[in-house]
Design an enzyme around this catalytic site. Structure first.
Site, short mmCIF file in Angstrom:
data_model
loop_
_atom_site.label_atom_id
_atom_site.label_comp_id
_atom_site.label_asym_id
_atom_site.label_seq_id
_atom_site.Cartn_x
_atom_site.Cartn_y
_atom_site.Cartn_z
N GLY A 199 -19.31 6.32 2.86
CA GLY A 199 -18.28 6.39 3.89
C GLY A 199 -17.29 7.51 3.66
N ARG A 216 -14.66 9.87 6.73
CA ARG A 216 -13.30 9.66 7.27
C ARG A 216 -12.46 8.91 6.25
NH1 ARG A 216 -13.72 5.69 11.03
NH2 ARG A 216 -15.98 5.43 11.04
N ASN A 245 -17.16 2.74 -1.07
CA ASN A 245 -15.96 2.73 -0.24
C ASN A 245 -16.20 2.25 1.19
OD1 ASN A 245 -13.30 3.97 0.98
ND2 ASN A 245 -15.01 4.97 2.05
N TYR A 295 -14.29 -10.70 6.74
CA TYR A 295 -13.85 -9.57 5.92
C TYR A 295 -13.31 -10.07 4.58
CZ TYR A 295 -11.25 -5.15 5.03
OH TYR A 295 -10.76 -3.98 4.50
N ALA A 352 -14.09 -12.85 3.03
CA ALA A 352 -15.20 -13.36 2.22
C ALA A 352 -15.93 -12.20 1.54
CB ALA A 352 -16.16 -14.16 3.09
N ALA A 353 -16.18 -11.15 2.29
CA ALA A 353 -16.89 -10.00 1.72
C ALA A 353 -16.05 -9.34 0.63
CB ALA A 353 -17.21 -9.00 2.82
N LYS A 354 -14.75 -9.16 0.90
CA LYS A 354 -13.89 -8.43 -0.04
C LYS A 354 -13.62 -9.27 -1.30
CE LYS A 354 -13.38 -4.56 2.25
NZ LYS A 354 -14.05 -3.35 1.75
P1 NDP Z 1 -12.45 3.99 8.11
O1 NDP Z 1 -12.80 3.08 9.26
O2 NDP Z 1 -11.46 5.06 8.32
O3 NDP Z 1 -13.80 4.67 7.55
C1 NDP Z 1 -14.91 3.86 7.27
C2 NDP Z 1 -15.99 4.71 6.63
O4 NDP Z 1 -17.11 3.86 6.35
C3 NDP Z 1 -16.47 5.83 7.54
O5 NDP Z 1 -16.70 6.98 6.77
C4 NDP Z 1 -17.79 5.28 8.09
O6 NDP Z 1 -18.69 6.32 8.33
C5 NDP Z 1 -18.29 4.43 6.91
N1 NDP Z 1 -19.23 3.38 7.30
C6 NDP Z 1 -18.98 2.28 8.04
N2 NDP Z 1 -20.08 1.55 8.19
C7 NDP Z 1 -21.06 2.19 7.49
C8 NDP Z 1 -22.45 1.92 7.27
N3 NDP Z 1 -23.06 0.83 7.77
N4 NDP Z 1 -23.15 2.80 6.52
C9 NDP Z 1 -22.55 3.90 6.02
N5 NDP Z 1 -21.25 4.21 6.18
C10 NDP Z 1 -20.52 3.36 6.93
O7 NDP Z 1 -12.04 3.01 6.92
P2 NDP Z 1 -10.95 3.19 5.75
O8 NDP Z 1 -11.03 4.55 5.18
O9 NDP Z 1 -9.68 2.64 6.23
O10 NDP Z 1 -11.53 2.12 4.70
C11 NDP Z 1 -12.34 2.49 3.59
C12 NDP Z 1 -12.54 1.24 2.74
O11 NDP Z 1 -11.28 0.75 2.30
C13 NDP Z 1 -13.21 0.08 3.48
O12 NDP Z 1 -14.09 -0.61 2.62
C14 NDP Z 1 -12.04 -0.80 3.86
O13 NDP Z 1 -12.45 -2.15 4.02
C15 NDP Z 1 -11.14 -0.61 2.65
N6 NDP Z 1 -9.74 -0.93 2.90
C16 NDP Z 1 -9.03 -0.22 3.82
C17 NDP Z 1 -7.70 -0.54 4.05
C18 NDP Z 1 -6.84 0.20 5.03
O14 NDP Z 1 -5.68 -0.21 5.21
N7 NDP Z 1 -7.29 1.25 5.66
C19 NDP Z 1 -7.05 -1.65 3.34
C20 NDP Z 1 -7.90 -2.30 2.38
C21 NDP Z 1 -9.20 -1.94 2.19
P3 NDP Z 1 -19.39 6.59 9.76
O15 NDP Z 1 -18.47 6.06 10.83
O16 NDP Z 1 -19.56 8.08 9.78
O17 NDP Z 1 -20.68 5.85 9.68
#
Ligand code: NDP
Length: 244
Positions: free
Chosen positions: A13, A16, A87, A152, A154-156
């Site tokens: 991921g 972004r 991530n 979410y 449960a997964a986290k």
């Molecule tokens: P974003 O929604 O900004 O980005 C999510 C990223 O995950 C993208 O790069 C997307 O890529 C990728 N992604 C999603 N689904 C898939 C998939 N099936 N296969 C491959 N890549 C995938 O999320 P954040 O940056 O905010 O979050 C990053 C992590 O941090 C996550 O695990 C989130 O749960 C965790 N988190 C975030 C918080 C926040 O406040 N933002 C708080 C706590 C935890 P693409 O769309 O190109 O597929």
């Protein structure tokens, strides 16, 4: 010379948000970085925008076979990874009573099953090298829950138990497994909540502001560094005090 010169780092991921910030920081510090997203073209464009030592791959991490192929490609192109940053994650929120099977399974598959697939696919390479760093992205929601996010949460929470178990399996091989639990970080994921919801969450944060993706990336980079070699099985909160 940076902390990660000649090291290979995988960030899922990385197209972004927090993952992109991690990829930027690792690249700045000399790593060869592999990022992935669901679409190969988007991932390749994102990698190119970050820098020449970043390569983008298309991989849906919720698909076991796709993960094996992704790790196989990275190993062929770059070599066995020094660090794996799990991530990528999604939300599909809804009150439990109305939550659909698909919303439950999509979140569990993407946020939890994927971590098992990625750790398993990289295990042989890391064990052979007798070194490695794994950083798994949980959330404050995995620690204290949140109405409307039972899937979410449960997964986290699962990520935390998984990481503590795997940390014990690989500790004797100098492979560390740690968890980051971000609070409220400004990314596309939180922007989707809308301005009013964001303001009311920020109000509850003792530091009275949202976190920035790069603030999470710096902690990820520390846990991925040589210097963090004696830290394993921990959960590091990055939340401006929200979880206190
Ligand atoms: P974003 O929604 O900004 O980005 C999510 C990223 O995950 C993208 O790069 C997307 O890529 C990728 N992604 C999603 N689904 C898939 C998939 N099936 N296969 C491959 N890549 C995938 O999320 P954040 O940056 O905010 O979050 C990053 C992590 O941090 C996550 O695990 C989130 O749960 C965790 N988190 C975030 C918080 C926040 O406040 N933002 C708080 C706590 C935890 P693409 O769309 O190109 O597929």
């Amino acid at each position: 010379m940076g902390r990660f010169t000649d090291k290979i780092v995988i960030v899922t991921g990385g197209t972004r948000g927090i993952g992109k910030a991690c990829a930027e920081l690792f690249a700045q510090e000399g790593a060869q970085v592999a990022i992935c997203g669901r679409d190969a073209t988007t991932a390749a464009e994102a990698a190119q925008a970050i820098g020449p030592n970043v390569k983008g791959y298309g991989c849906d991490i919720s698909d076991s076979a796709a993960v094996d192929a992704f790790i196989g490609d990275v190993s062929k192109d770059l070599g066995a990874p020094w660090a794996l940053v799990n991530n990528a994650g999604i939300t599909r929120d809804g009150l439990l009573m109305r939550l659909k099977d698909e919303q439950w399974h999509e979140v569990i598959k993407t946020n939890l099953d994927s971590i098992f697939y990625l750790c398993r696919a990289t295990a042989r390479g890391m064990l052979k090298q007798r070194q490695g760093r794994i950083i798994n992205m949980s959330s404050i929601i995995g620690i204290r829950g949140q109405a409307g996010q039972s899937n979410y949460a449960a997964a986290k929470a699962g990520i935390i138990g998984f990481s503590k178990a795997y940390a014990q399996e690989v500790a004797s091989r100098n492979i560390t497994v740690n968890v980051i639990a971000p609070g409220f970080i400004e990314t596309d994921m939180t922007a989707a909540l809308g301005e009013n919801a964001m303001e009311s969450i920020v109000e509850k944060v003792p530091m009275k502001r949202a976190g920035q993706a790069m603030e999470v990336a710096h902690a990820v980079a520390y846990l991925a560094s040589e210097e963090a070699g004696y830290i394993t099985g921990t959960v590091l909160s990055i939340d401006g005090g929200l979880g206190i």
